[in-house]
Design a protein around this motif. Structure first.
Motif, PDB file in Angstrom:
ATOM      1  N   LEU A  31       0.925  -1.190  -0.145  1.00  0.00           N
ATOM      2  CA  LEU A  31       0.011  -0.153  -0.058  1.00  0.00           C
ATOM      3  C   LEU A  31       0.654   1.217  -0.158  1.00  0.00           C
ATOM      4  CD1 LEU A  31      -2.504   1.036  -0.028  1.00  0.00           C
ATOM      5  CD2 LEU A  31      -2.798   0.979   2.539  1.00  0.00           C
ATOM      6  N   PRO A  32       2.022   1.362   0.903  1.00  0.00           N
ATOM      7  CA  PRO A  32       2.763   2.613   0.668  1.00  0.00           C
ATOM      8  C   PRO A  32       3.409   2.868  -0.667  1.00  0.00           C
ATOM      9  CG  PRO A  32       3.309   1.477   2.612  1.00  0.00           C
ATOM     10  CD  PRO A  32       2.453   0.379   1.765  1.00  0.00           C
ATOM     11  N   ASN A  33       3.712   1.822  -1.171  1.00  0.00           N
ATOM     12  CA  ASN A  33       4.024   2.063  -2.995  1.00  0.00           C
ATOM     13  C   ASN A  33       2.955   2.498  -3.689  1.00  0.00           C
ATOM     14  OD1 ASN A  33       5.599   1.935  -5.189  1.00  0.00           O
ATOM     15  ND2 ASN A  33       4.873  -0.251  -5.551  1.00  0.00           N
ATOM     16  N   LYS A  34       1.715   2.102  -3.504  1.00  0.00           N
ATOM     17  CA  LYS A  34       0.697   2.417  -4.374  1.00  0.00           C
ATOM     18  C   LYS A  34       0.403   3.798  -4.024  1.00  0.00           C
ATOM     19  CE  LYS A  34      -1.523  -1.978  -4.846  1.00  0.00           C
ATOM     20  NZ  LYS A  34      -2.522  -2.798  -4.630  1.00  0.00           N
ATOM     21  N   ILE A  35       0.287   4.233  -2.609  1.00  0.00           N
ATOM     22  CA  ILE A  35       0.215   5.860  -2.431  1.00  0.00           C
ATOM     23  C   ILE A  35       1.236   6.647  -3.328  1.00  0.00           C
ATOM     24  CG2 ILE A  35      -0.056   7.440  -0.426  1.00  0.00           C
ATOM     25  CD1 ILE A  35      -1.387   4.929   1.160  1.00  0.00           C
ATOM     26  N   ILE A  36       2.551   6.322  -3.079  1.00  0.00           N
ATOM     27  CA  ILE A  36       3.586   7.216  -3.534  1.00  0.00           C
ATOM     28  C   ILE A  36       3.498   7.082  -4.902  1.00  0.00           C
ATOM     29  CG2 ILE A  36       6.141   7.026  -3.881  1.00  0.00           C
ATOM     30  CD1 ILE A  36       6.447   6.022  -0.903  1.00  0.00           C
ATOM     31  N   SER A  37       2.862   6.026  -5.472  1.00  0.00           N
ATOM     32  CA  SER A  37       2.932   5.904  -7.016  1.00  0.00           C
ATOM     33  C   SER A  37       1.800   6.832  -7.659  1.00  0.00           C
ATOM     34  CB  SER A  37       2.654   4.520  -7.669  1.00  0.00           C
ATOM     35  OG  SER A  37       3.642   3.899  -7.262  1.00  0.00           O
ATOM     36  N   LEU A  38       0.695   6.869  -6.791  1.00  0.00           N
ATOM     37  CA  LEU A  38      -0.401   7.876  -7.066  1.00  0.00           C
ATOM     38  C   LEU A  38      -0.107   9.143  -7.059  1.00  0.00           C
ATOM     39  CD1 LEU A  38      -3.397   8.170  -7.539  1.00  0.00           C
ATOM     40  CD2 LEU A  38      -3.770   8.264  -5.052  1.00  0.00           C
ATOM     41  N   LEU A  39       0.513   9.771  -6.021  1.00  0.00           N
ATOM     42  CA  LEU A  39       0.953  11.032  -5.820  1.00  0.00           C
ATOM     43  C   LEU A  39       1.968  11.348  -6.811  1.00  0.00           C
ATOM     44  CD1 LEU A  39       1.328  11.030  -1.855  1.00  0.00           C
ATOM     45  CD2 LEU A  39      -0.381  12.128  -3.197  1.00  0.00           C
ATOM     46  N   ALA A  40       2.969  10.575  -7.392  1.00  0.00           N
ATOM     47  CA  ALA A  40       3.971  10.886  -8.378  1.00  0.00           C
ATOM     48  C   ALA A  40       3.008  10.854  -9.826  1.00  0.00           C
ATOM     49  CB  ALA A  40       5.018   9.779  -8.572  1.00  0.00           C
ATOM     50  N   ALA A  41       2.044  10.154  -9.839  1.00  0.00           N
ATOM     51  CA  ALA A  41       1.561  10.260 -11.340  1.00  0.00           C
ATOM     52  C   ALA A  41       0.760  11.572 -11.325  1.00  0.00           C
ATOM     53  CB  ALA A  41       0.510   9.167 -11.167  1.00  0.00           C
ATOM     54  N   LEU A  42      -0.003  12.029 -10.039  1.00  0.00           N
ATOM     55  CA  LEU A  42      -0.637  13.201 -10.094  1.00  0.00           C
ATOM     56  C   LEU A  42       0.004  14.407 -10.199  1.00  0.00           C
ATOM     57  CD1 LEU A  42      -3.003  12.695  -6.874  1.00  0.00           C
ATOM     58  CD2 LEU A  42      -3.723  12.725  -9.402  1.00  0.00           C
ATOM     59  N   VAL A  43       1.342  14.152  -9.830  1.00  0.00           N
ATOM     60  CA  VAL A  43       2.166  15.304  -9.995  1.00  0.00           C
ATOM     61  C   VAL A  43       2.756  15.500 -11.551  1.00  0.00           C
ATOM     62  CG1 VAL A  43       4.520  16.252  -9.512  1.00  0.00           C
ATOM     63  CG2 VAL A  43       3.064  15.562  -7.440  1.00  0.00           C
ATOM     64  N   ALA A  44       3.007  14.457 -11.935  1.00  0.00           N
ATOM     65  CA  ALA A  44       3.424  14.279 -13.338  1.00  0.00           C
ATOM     66  C   ALA A  44       2.075  14.659 -14.210  1.00  0.00           C
ATOM     67  CB  ALA A  44       3.933  12.787 -13.656  1.00  0.00           C
ATOM     68  N   ALA A  45       0.998  14.362 -13.932  1.00  0.00           N
ATOM     69  CA  ALA A  45      -0.021  14.628 -14.816  1.00  0.00           C
ATOM     70  C   ALA A  45      -0.272  16.243 -14.656  1.00  0.00           C
ATOM     71  CB  ALA A  45      -1.307  13.848 -14.416  1.00  0.00           C
ATOM     72  N   SER A  46       0.028  16.865 -13.640  1.00  0.00           N
ATOM     73  CA  SER A  46      -0.258  18.297 -13.391  1.00  0.00           C
ATOM     74  C   SER A  46       0.723  19.263 -14.062  1.00  0.00           C
ATOM     75  CB  SER A  46      -0.369  18.639 -11.967  1.00  0.00           C
ATOM     76  OG  SER A  46       0.802  18.658 -11.262  1.00  0.00           O
ATOM     77  N   LEU A  47       1.840  18.747 -14.363  1.00  0.00           N
ATOM     78  CA  LEU A  47       2.908  19.535 -14.814  1.00  0.00           C
ATOM     79  C   LEU A  47       2.722  20.114 -16.317  1.00  0.00           C
ATOM     80  CD1 LEU A  47       6.226  17.424 -13.692  1.00  0.00           C
ATOM     81  CD2 LEU A  47       5.402  19.769 -12.769  1.00  0.00           C
TER      82      LEU A  47
END
Length: 76
Positions: A31-47
């Motif tokens: 689960l920690p990996n999934k949460i970190i991956s979600l946050l990284a994907a949101l940042v990458a999509a917002s750039l």
């Protein structure tokens, strides 16, 4: 299952490939990996979106502050 490979039989490339797959499917850290991956994907999509907004605002400011250069008056 046709064949199975054990981690002890893996060479370096196989180990990296298996670890990469486990990382991307969320099996590596749970689960920690999934949460970190979600946050990284949101940042990458917002750039691209935030970059466009910043560019658009600078473009508007540049048009307001910059006088139009008239070529005919430059040679008078």
């Amino acid at each position: 299952m046709i064949r199975a490979k054990l981690y002890k039989d893996f060479n370096g490339a196989d180990l990296i490939e298996a670890t990469n797959y486990d990382l991307h499917t969320g099996r590596l850290l749970g689960l920690p990996n999934k949460i970190i991956s979600l946050l990284a994907a949101l940042v990458a999509a917002s750039l691209p979106i935030t970059g466009f907004i910043i560019w658009w605002k600078k473009r508007k400011q540049h048009k307001k502050n910059h006088k139009i250069f008239n070529i005919d008056s430059a040679y008078v």
